[in-house]
Every structure is written in structure tokens, then in C-alpha cells.
Scaffold this active site. Structure first.
Site, mmCIF file in Angstrom:
data_model
loop_
_atom_site.group_PDB
_atom_site.id
_atom_site.type_symbol
_atom_site.label_atom_id
_atom_site.label_comp_id
_atom_site.label_asym_id
_atom_site.label_seq_id
_atom_site.Cartn_x
_atom_site.Cartn_y
_atom_site.Cartn_z
ATOM 1 N N THR A 232 0.816 -1.206 0.000
ATOM 2 C CA THR A 232 0.000 0.000 0.000
ATOM 3 C C THR A 232 0.853 1.260 0.000
ATOM 4 O O THR A 232 0.412 2.319 -0.452
ATOM 5 C CB THR A 232 -0.945 -0.015 1.215
ATOM 6 O OG1 THR A 232 -1.724 -1.221 1.175
ATOM 7 C CG2 THR A 232 -1.884 1.169 1.226
ATOM 8 N N TYR B 297 4.004 -12.973 4.971
ATOM 9 C CA TYR B 297 2.955 -12.391 4.131
ATOM 10 C C TYR B 297 2.582 -13.429 3.081
ATOM 11 O O TYR B 297 3.328 -13.653 2.129
ATOM 12 C CB TYR B 297 3.485 -11.114 3.488
ATOM 13 C CG TYR B 297 2.466 -10.242 2.781
ATOM 14 C CD1 TYR B 297 1.112 -10.546 2.772
ATOM 15 C CD2 TYR B 297 2.876 -9.086 2.119
ATOM 16 C CE1 TYR B 297 0.198 -9.735 2.124
ATOM 17 C CE2 TYR B 297 1.975 -8.264 1.467
ATOM 18 C CZ TYR B 297 0.640 -8.589 1.476
ATOM 19 O OH TYR B 297 -0.263 -7.784 0.816
ATOM 20 N N LYS C 111 0.282 -12.678 7.761
ATOM 21 C CA LYS C 111 -0.758 -11.887 7.113
ATOM 22 C C LYS C 111 -1.387 -12.793 6.069
ATOM 23 O O LYS C 111 -0.769 -13.137 5.051
ATOM 24 C CB LYS C 111 -0.198 -10.618 6.463
ATOM 25 C CG LYS C 111 -1.268 -9.789 5.763
ATOM 26 C CD LYS C 111 -0.702 -8.521 5.132
ATOM 27 C CE LYS C 111 -1.798 -7.758 4.379
ATOM 28 N NZ LYS C 111 -1.287 -6.531 3.732
ATOM 29 N N ILE D 132 -4.150 -6.671 8.995
ATOM 30 C CA ILE D 132 -3.337 -5.612 8.383
ATOM 31 C C ILE D 132 -4.153 -5.132 7.201
ATOM 32 O O ILE D 132 -4.257 -5.820 6.189
ATOM 33 C CB ILE D 132 -1.966 -6.144 7.964
ATOM 34 C CG1 ILE D 132 -1.186 -6.618 9.198
ATOM 35 C CG2 ILE D 132 -1.177 -5.071 7.211
ATOM 36 C CD1 ILE D 132 0.156 -7.261 8.881
#
Length: 306
Positions: free
Chosen positions: A58, A148, A176, A219
Site C-alpha cells: 500500500t 505475508y 498476514k 493488516i
């Protein structure tokens, strides 16, 4: 408390609740806007986020220079220090040796709580290679790791068995989970939680049912907007208030759907700019700024509840 009970391992993970992966604000001419980033960081933590993520997807981290990345970490660290909150920093590379170097540099700072590290993208080393990669990072990186798992970016999936093996590595403190759905692997992972291992949702639109099923938090890119509502939704599920959690979750899912109609974080930035919270909606190529229609559709949904 008995001696035996005091020696039992804690089952509560280090990371739970809402973590906001902040956008990186730019000016119209694509310069970093650190003052705007500082405001976003303070606003997110003041609104109830448990912590921040710097240099995630992001944040357009791949487009930032080394100097800009250092500025982003410094600004986010200062905000976290002021609020007594942890900072997680993204480390994205498909080279194990380079990742170890990056982790050691972050660990030496003393102000980073953990690194968010994807399964090696593009190379697709398979599950055995991915496990070996993280074992090396855990042994030599010197920093707690949040795996992740995002197959549509890395090109490979991880089984529940591999995730469990990752969770047993020293320094691997969570995942995540952004696989695009709540599937049998998700439910197996949540059904047999590892002590101290956080499962954090990473697919914004299904965050609410994932928390309901037992995830510890998320998240959440969408939480650059309506941060307090995302934090409340997670808290409601975790304390068993199903009816209000479900209603708020459905509302926020509509917002997330609108924010992801075009590549992340373009619509988020467009709405933040429309709210006068960042100086420009600009993103760096190869991303293109969100369309006016996408921003117009998302903006009303991004208004905080009265």
C-alpha cells in the site's frame, strides 16, 4: 498463581488488533510528503489502530528510493513511539541474502517491532524452498517476522502444514493471511492455533468473517480510512458481540470493495485527497491515479459513522 502456571507459554500473540499499512503521500510532482505521512500515522494510532505497517504494498515501497524509505520508517517510528505502538516494516525481496541484510539493518535501528516478509515472489521456490528461506531469515535476520501469504502476488500457495511449520520457527510471530478467500486451509489454520502465533487478515473485504472465525486482527489497507470503525469491528468480534460486529463488518466490506475497484492504493489515495488529508492523489508509475468515478463512488462510504 502457581509456579507451574507461571511457566506455561502464553497463547496470546504479540500482534493482535488492527494494523494500518499506511499509504505514502506524494505531492503533485511526485515528491514525498513526510508531513502528511506524519499526520496519517498520528491519526491512525489516535483512532484505535494497534500499530502501523510501513513500506508495505500500500505504501508503493517498490517505487521509493533508499532515502525515501528511510524517511518513511523514521516518520512512522516517531508516531509509534509517541503512542507506545509497534511498527512493522515491509521487506519484500526474492533473494534470501538480500532479505537477511535488510532485516539486520532494521534490527540495528532498535525501533522496529517486526518485518512483514512475503513468500519469495516470482521465483516460486515451492513450499520446501519457502520454508528454508524463512528459516534462514529467522536464524540470521535478528528481527521477528510476520509471513505475508499472498499467492496472487507471489505466484505460489502455502499449505496449512507449511504455515504451521513456519509458525514453529523461532522469530516467526504471525502471518498476514491474504489468500483471496476463506478456504479449508484458512479454517485448518484457525482451528489449530499455535501459541503466540498471530493470524492477521489481509483481504479487507472478508476481514469480518475471518475475525469471526478466530483471526487475531488484520493488516488492513482500507483502514487508512475509517480507522476507528475497523478497530471497533475487530474488538466487537473478539469480545463476542456478534450482531453489531456483523452489521459493521458488512458496512466496511462495502467500503473495501469500492476501494479495490482499481489497483491499490489508487482509490484510497483519491479519497484521502478528497478528504484533504494528503496533498495529492498522485501515485508513481506503473500505477495510474484512480478514475474520478471510482473515487466518487468510494468517498461517501469512507465517511465515518456519526
Amino acid at each position: 498463581m502457581t509456579l507451574a502456571s507461571s511457566l506455561e507459554p502464553t497463547t496470546e500473540p504479540l500482534f493482535n488488533g488492527l494494523y494500518v499499512p499506511l499509504v505514502t503521500p506524494f505531492t503533485d510532482d511526485l515528491r514525498l510528503a513526510p508531513e502528511a505521512l506524519a499526520r496519517l500515522a498520528d491519526e491512525a494510532l489516535s483512532a484505535g489502530a494497534s500499530g502501523l505497517v510501513a513500506l508495505g504494498t500500500t505504501a508503493e515501497a517498490a517505487t521509493l528510493t533508499a532515502e525515501e524509505r528511510e524517511t518513511v520508517i523514521r516518520v512512522c517510528s516517531a508516531a509509534c513511539r509517541a503512542h507506545g505502538a509497534p511498527l512493522i516494516v515491509g521487506v519484500g525481496t526474492n533473494d534470501t541474502a538480500t532479505a537477511i541484510t535488510a532485516l539486520r539493518e532494521l534490527a540495528a535501528r532498535g525501533d522496529v517491532a517486526a518485518a512483514l516478509v512475503p513468500a519469495p515472489p516470482y521465483i516460486r521456490p515451492g513450499e520446501a524452498g519457502t520454508l528454508a528461506h524463512f528459516a534462514a531469515l529467522a536464524e540470521h535476520g535478528g528481527l521477528p517476522l510476520v509471513v505475508y501469504d499472498i499467492p496472487y502476488r507471489t505466484g505460489q500457495t502455502l499449505s496449512a502444514g507449511t504455515i504451521t511449520a513456519l509458525g514453529r520457527l523461532p522469530e516467526v510471530v504471525g502471518i498476514k493471511h491474504a489468500t483471496g478467500s476463506i478456504d479449508p486451509t484458512t479454517m485448518e489454520l484457525l482451528d489449530s492455533p499455535l501459541p503466540g502465533f498471530a493470524v492477521l487478515g489481509g483481504d479487507d473485504i472478508v476481514l469480518s468473517p475471518l475475525i469471526a472465525a478466530g483471526a487475531h486482527g488484520g493488516i488492513v489497507a482500507s483502514a487508512n480510512l475509517r480507522t476507528a470503525d475497523y478497530a471497533e469491528m475487530i474488538a466487537l468480534w473478539r469480545r463476542g458481540s456478534a450482531a453489531p460486529a456483523r452489521a459493521l463488518g458488512a458496512d466496511l466490506a462495502r467500503l473495501s470493495a469500492a476501494l479495490f475497484t482499481e489497483p491499490n492504493p489508487t482509490v484510497i489515495k483519491g479519497v484521502l485527497h478528497a478528504q484533504n488529508r494528503i496533498p495529492s492523489p498522485a501515485v508513481r508509475m506503473p500505477l495510474l491515479a484512480a478514475s474520478a468515478d471510482a473515487v466518487r463512488r468510494a468517498a461517501p462510504l469512507a465517511a465515518s459513522r456519526k
